[in-house]
Structure formats: C-alpha cells, structure tokens
Design a protein around this motif. Structure first.
Motif, short mmCIF file in Angstrom:
data_model
loop_
_atom_site.label_atom_id
_atom_site.label_comp_id
_atom_site.label_asym_id
_atom_site.label_seq_id
_atom_site.Cartn_x
_atom_site.Cartn_y
_atom_site.Cartn_z
N UNK A 105 -18.99 70.88 23.04
CA UNK A 105 -19.29 70.09 23.86
C UNK A 105 -19.90 69.21 24.43
N UNK A 106 -21.68 70.03 24.22
CA UNK A 106 -22.52 69.16 24.03
C UNK A 106 -23.53 69.51 22.94
N UNK A 107 -23.22 69.24 21.62
CA UNK A 107 -23.40 69.26 20.40
C UNK A 107 -22.31 68.19 19.46
N UNK A 108 -21.82 68.08 20.26
CA UNK A 108 -21.17 66.70 19.66
C UNK A 108 -22.09 65.62 18.96
N UNK A 109 -22.56 65.05 19.84
CA UNK A 109 -24.33 64.22 19.92
C UNK A 109 -24.94 64.32 18.49
N UNK A 110 -24.52 65.61 17.65
CA UNK A 110 -25.17 65.55 16.97
C UNK A 110 -24.44 64.52 14.98
N UNK A 111 -23.54 64.76 15.76
CA UNK A 111 -22.50 63.60 14.61
C UNK A 111 -23.18 62.10 14.11
N UNK A 112 -23.82 61.70 15.28
CA UNK A 112 -24.05 60.81 15.50
C UNK A 112 -25.52 60.56 14.03
N UNK A 113 -26.19 61.49 13.91
CA UNK A 113 -27.35 61.89 12.92
C UNK A 113 -26.38 61.95 11.64
N UNK A 114 -25.47 62.56 11.64
CA UNK A 114 -25.15 63.80 10.50
C UNK A 114 -24.35 62.60 9.56
N UNK A 115 -23.66 61.55 10.32
CA UNK A 115 -23.27 60.63 9.51
C UNK A 115 -23.71 59.19 9.83
N UNK A 116 -23.31 58.14 8.72
CA UNK A 116 -24.21 57.14 8.84
C UNK A 116 -23.18 55.94 9.16
N UNK A 117 -22.03 55.99 8.46
CA UNK A 117 -20.43 55.22 8.85
C UNK A 117 -20.09 55.58 10.35
N UNK A 118 -20.31 53.86 11.44
CA UNK A 118 -19.69 54.03 12.66
C UNK A 118 -18.22 54.63 12.75
N UNK A 119 -17.57 54.09 12.49
CA UNK A 119 -15.87 54.73 12.27
C UNK A 119 -15.89 55.95 12.28
N UNK A 120 -16.62 56.82 11.56
CA UNK A 120 -16.80 58.26 10.99
C UNK A 120 -17.10 59.40 12.23
#
Length: 660
Positions: A105-120
């Motif tokens: 729940x709290x580490x899901x923010x890492x997705x913004x750093x891992x992926x470059x596409x806004x949709x992904x």
C-alpha cells in the motif's frame, strides 16, 4: 446489553467508516493520476471543481496524507468487525496478510519512479494501492476471526488439582517428620509431612515398588529410635528393617535413659535368634488370655476360618485348644505352659487326654461337650471338632519352632520402664503360612502387654500386615493412644486386606486410622482415599463458537482434590495422604500430595557401612533335637503322673473317661 438495534447501529457506523476510507483512496488515485485519467477521457468539469475544492482543504498537501487518512478510517472500520471465529485461524497468517498489505500500500509510489509512461505509472500504482488495501482489509478481517481466549493446555488437569500444603516443620517428642516437595500452580515448593500424633494410628498403603519401606517405614524406625521409643518391628522380608533398626540403635543408644536390649525372633537362623515363650505363665492372667491365644493361632493357621467365626465347627477347635492351654497354665504353676507342649498334649488318646483335663475345674465347661460326644459314640462329630485343631497345630510340630518357643531369653513387655526392648520378628515369604501363625501369637500377646498404663512410649511397626492375623488391631488403636503406643500398619491394597481379614475387619482398619499415607494404589483403595481427601475449588472454562459470536464461560467448582486416576498413577516416592493433629497443634492443611525427599547418596553410604547382625549364640542341631525330645518326654511324664494320681485317689477315680 446487546440488542438487535445496537448491533444494527454498529454495523451502519462500520459501513460508513469503510465507505469514507474507500472514497478517500479513490480520490487519492484520481488526484495523483489525473494525467492518465485525462488521457482516458475520464474527467469532467464538475469533478475537477469538486477535486479543486477538496485540494483547498489541505487533503492533498502531501502525497501520503490522504493515504494515511484512508488507512486510518479502514482501521477504525476493522475495530468493530466481528468475524466468524475459527479455531484454525492463527496470528501468523493474519499478520502475514496485514503486513504485506501495508508494505504494498505504501511502497506503490515507487511505480512513479520505475516507469516513465504516465499511463503505465497510473495503472501499476492504482493496482498496487488497491491490492495493498485489499490485503490490509483481509488481514484485519482474519485477525477478528482468531479466538483470543486459549483454553488450558494442561491435558491431565494437574495444575488445577494442586492445592496448598503444610510447609512448616512441626515437631514434638512423638512426631514423624518427612521432608517433601509439592507442586502449586506450576511452581515447586518445599513442604513437610508432619505426623505429630502417630498414636492415632498410621496406615501406609502402596503397591509393590511404590516406596513404602524406603521412603516411609525406615524413617519411622530411625526417628522413633532417636526419640527414645521402645520398638516392635514385624519384618516380613527379613532383614531389611531389622538391619536398619540394629545399626541405628548402635548410633543412638545413648539417647535412652536405660539402654534398650535388642532381640530377634528368626526361625531360619537360630544363631541370630532369641528364644521366647509367647504363652509365658506370668502373662496368662486368666482363661480369657488362653481363649485369645487359641483363637489367634488357629485362625492364623486356617485363614478361611476368619469369615466363619461363630460357627460350631470353628468355635469347637478353639475351645479345645483353650482347654489344653489353660490346663498347662494351671499344672505346676505353668512349668510346661508353652505352645510346643500344647501341640504334643493334644496328640494323646482321647480317653487319657479327657481324663487329665477333667482334673482342672476351670475348663470343665470347655471340655464337657467333647467328652459327651465321645461317650455317646458321636465319633464323626468329635473328630470334626478335634481333628480340625490337631491337623492345623501339627504343621507347627517342628524341632526349630519348639526350640524357639520354649525358651525365656526375654519377655514381650517391650515398653517395660525397667527393661526397654527393641524386638524384631522375622518372617520368610516362602514359609509365611506356618511362620505367620506363630508370629501372630507373639504379636497378640505382645500388644496386650504393651497396652498398659505407666509404661514407656512405644512404636509398633507391622510391615505387610495382611500376612499375619491380628484381630485386636481396632481395639489397640482405640485404646493405646493414652498409653503412648504408636501403631504403624503397612498394607499393599485394600483388596489384599479384605481377602485376608474379611470385608468387615478390613473396613475397620481402613477407617480407624487417623494418619494415612499412600503411594500408588488402584481400584477401591484409590476411590476410598480420594473421598477421604475431600474436594477443592477448581477453575473450569469452556468456549462456545457460533456464526455470529464467541462466548467464553468461566466458573469455579468443587472437585476431588486427588482423583482416583491420580492415585493410580503415582510414581515411586510420590505419596498422598492426610495427617491427624492435636488440640495444642492444629494443622489446617492436613491433606498432602507430594514427593518425599530422600538423600539417596547419604542413605546408600550409610547402608554400605551397616554392621551385620551378630550371632548371639551357637546352636547346633543336637541341641534342637534334645529340646524336641524333651518336650515329648515332658508330655509323657505329665500323662503318667496325672493318670497315676487319679487312679490312686478314690475321690478322683470318677474322673476317668471310659467308653462303655
């Protein structure tokens, strides 16, 4: 008070709280993934205005603020949840879901750093957040299903059956004190078994190997010798107890005002045996003593007669032997009043025997029925009356027994203030049917002499009590207390006592004892003891599980302090029992369930240093045979002299019994 309305209201609050949490999560995802929603054409002017107004409240001033608020509302909703309880649910599984959910729940923010596409970024972030949220919800739900109340894991209820026991050492000049340890609610504590009044009787129970002799009886012998008691010991398995008594006396004989003499009756080793006449004329005060002696010896020889006392063919042999004993007691002031002379005199012809017995007026009532039967030719009846006594007594016609029972090395008044004694009677398990009857006679005569006023304190110890016959045990315990006589009886089991003594006598022995200590026993004995120890308050708890609730019931109930099953499973050295107290020394905690503490190394070392019992004299077979022949000659001399005196006295000729 739980009502349907209360439960319904609580449910509505929970649902509202959880709905707020879900809305906050959705708003959070919409706000921080707005670019993706715009690409997907999932935005609207009215929604933007609402989101803008919410942003002005400060809800979205930091990335995790809205997430924490949503999580907080989720936790509040879980507090009031009552899931269906299950015994299979565990904290391990619930916390695994719960912690994993928090991490995702709290580490899901890492997705913004891992992926470059806004949709992904948005898809993976929303997916991880939702998964984490669901895992937290699932873990919290599982926690509510766990049964938080654990029932006792004590399978055999041992801890619940423990109770406080006497921890003080209470001593007096008569007491027997055994160090012990017991369990109280899982904690081992030291205690004392204080038999402060052994004069009220001590019953020692226990199956073979339970530790009666090693843990109990040997300590009674040691402590009573140290306290200056005169002692009588029936040693069934000679010389187990005799060796302890002899060596302990050597160490503590200075504790006596007058040093006691040590005596042994041992038919198997005449070199270590003293001679004693159980029918000593000075101790036979009246004919009731002869009746008691005759009953003891015949019932000891014929144990099946014990249940038939009072019947004609049982009482007749007893009367016959009584008459012979009392005749010898009166003849020449009792010069020939011994059991061997009684046995030999019984064997002579009816006419001569009846004739000389008629010269003693005191036994006329005892012998007249036999003479009448003889003169009326009722030979079957007569033989049934007399031969029953002859056959039984003939088993004692042994030169060794004759030798021991015709001497006067000592008398049986063991607590005589002028001549205290320690007397040991040795039995042999392989010859107990014969030896037991003779030893029973010694015991019967001894107890009558001991139970008198103005004598020394004395201790009577009977190991394997059912192997002897002693009818007066109830009277001894009931009356000897005031005469400072402590009686200890060791029995393997109630059924053994009942088999040898009859149910009525066995119940008297079991119930009259003030002090009881028991090792492992089973059956009726265990039930009897369990009832004797009473009941204690024990904690009881139960759990009830249904679809909507779990209820736990706790109560206190009076249950047996020591159930029969516990008594049946006692280990060697572990004992249960109850003690008697005195008016001046009140013991509130009378019952005990503990393990007697023995210093095994010290006892083993002491036993290794024991001195062997010395030979008191040298007795060869020639001496024994001469004594045997002398007794037979004595009886012939009595017969000849009495018959001659009767025939030469006109006043006595009418006493001659002649069958027509």
């Amino acid at each position: 008070m739980n009502t349907g309305e209360n439960e319904q209201g609580l449910r509505k609050v929970i649902d509202l709280t959880r709905m707020i949490s879900i809305v906050l999560v959705l708003l959070h995802c919409y706000f921080y993934c707005y670019a993706a929603f715009k690409q997907w054409h999932c935005t609207a002017p009215i929604g933007d205005r609402i989101l803008g107004n919410l942003a002005h409240t400060g809800l979205f001033t930091s990335f995790y603020k809205s997430k924490w608020i949503a999580a907080a509302f989720l936790l509040l909703s879980l507090v009031g949840v009552k899931g269906r309880k299950s015994e299979k649910m565990s904290y391990k599984k619930a916390f695994a879901y719960f912690i994993l959910g928090w991490i995702i729940y709290f580490t899901s923010a890492l997705c913004f750093s891992i992926f470059s596409s806004a949709t992904t970024q948005s898809i993976t972030y929303i997916t991880c957040t939702v998964i984490g949220y669901i895992l937290i919800l699932t873990g919290g739900g599982l926690l509510t299903r766990i049964i938080k109340v654990k029932l006792s894991t004590d399978v055999f209820n041992k801890l619940n059956e423990t109770f406080p026991q006497e921890e003080r050492l209470l001593e007096n000049e008569y007491s027997i004190n055994l160090p012990a340890k017991y369990n109280l609610k899982g904690k081992e504590r030291k205690s004392w078994i204080n038999f402060i009044n052994p004069m009220r009787g001590l019953l020692v129970l226990g199956s073979p190997g339970s530790g009666k002799s090693y843990f109990i009886i040997q300590h009674i012998i040691r402590q009573h010798i140290e306290k200056g008691f005169s002692l009588f010991i029936y040693d069934f398995k000679y010389d187990d107890l005799t060796r302890i008594a002899y060596n302990h006396l050597l160490k503590h004989k200075n504790g006596y005002t007058i040093e006691p003499r040590f005596y042994i009756i041992n038919f198997d080793d005449l070199n270590r045996c003293h001679r004693c006449n159980p029918l000593h004329p000075e101790d036979m005060k009246d004919i009731t003593d002869a009746v008691e002696s005759a009953r003891t010896i015949l019932l000891g020889l014929n144990r099946s007669w014990i249940r038939k006392q009072g019947e004609f063919f049982i009482e007749s042999p007893i009367n016959f032997v009584t008459a012979v004993i009392w005749y010898l007691r009166k003849y020449k002031a009792g010069e020939y009043c011994t059991l061997p002379h009684v046995i030999e005199l019984m064997q002579i012809d009816h006419e001569k025997l009846f004739t000389i017995l008629r010269t003693e007026p005191e036994i006329e009532a005892y012998i007249n029925p036999f003479i009448s039967a003889y003169l009326s030719n009722s030979m079957e009846q007569l033989e049934g009356q007399i031969d029953a006594a002859k056959i039984g007594m003939a088993r004692l016609a042994s030169p060794i027994l004759y030798y021991v029972m015709t001497g006067n090395d000592f008398t049986l008044d063991i607590n005589n203030p002028a001549a205290p004694k320690i007397v040991c009677l040795a039995n042999n398990p392989q010859k107990q049917e014969v030896y037991g009857a003779v030893l029973s006679l010694y015991i019967s005569r001894m107890t009558k002499l001991v139970n008198q006023r103005d004598k020394l304190k004395s201790s009577l110890i009977f190991d394997e009590f059912p192997t002897i016959f002693f009818k007066g045990i109830d009277n001894l315990i009931a009356t000897a207390r005031s005469n400072k006589v402590a009686t200890t009886i060791a029995v393997q089991d109630y059924s053994q006592l009942k088999n040898e003594y009859s149910r009525e006598q066995a119940e008297v022995v079991m119930n009259i004892m003030g002090n009881v200590i028991s090792g492992q026993v089973s059956g009726d004995t265990a039930k009897f003891l369990s009832e004797k120890f009473g009941r204690i308050l024990q904690d009881k708890e139960s759990i009830s599980i249904n679809a909507s609730d779990t209820s736990v019931s706790r109560s206190k109930q009076l249950e047996q302090a020591v159930p029969p099953s516990v008594i049946s499973g006692l280990s060697s050295g572990e004992f249960v029992g109850i003690v008697a107290d005195n008016p001046d020394t009140v013991i509130d905690l009378k019952a005990f369930h503990c393990k007697v503490v023995n210093d095994h190394k010290a006892l083993e070392k002491e036993g290794a240093n024991f001195q062997p019992i010395p030979a008191f004299k040298h007795v060869d077979n020639a001496v024994v045979q001469r004594n045997y022949q002398q007794i037979k000659q004595d009886v012939q001399d009595i017969l000849e002299s009495e018959m001659e005196a009767i025939l030469n006295d006109p006043a006595k000729v009418n006493l001659v019994v002649v069958k027509n």
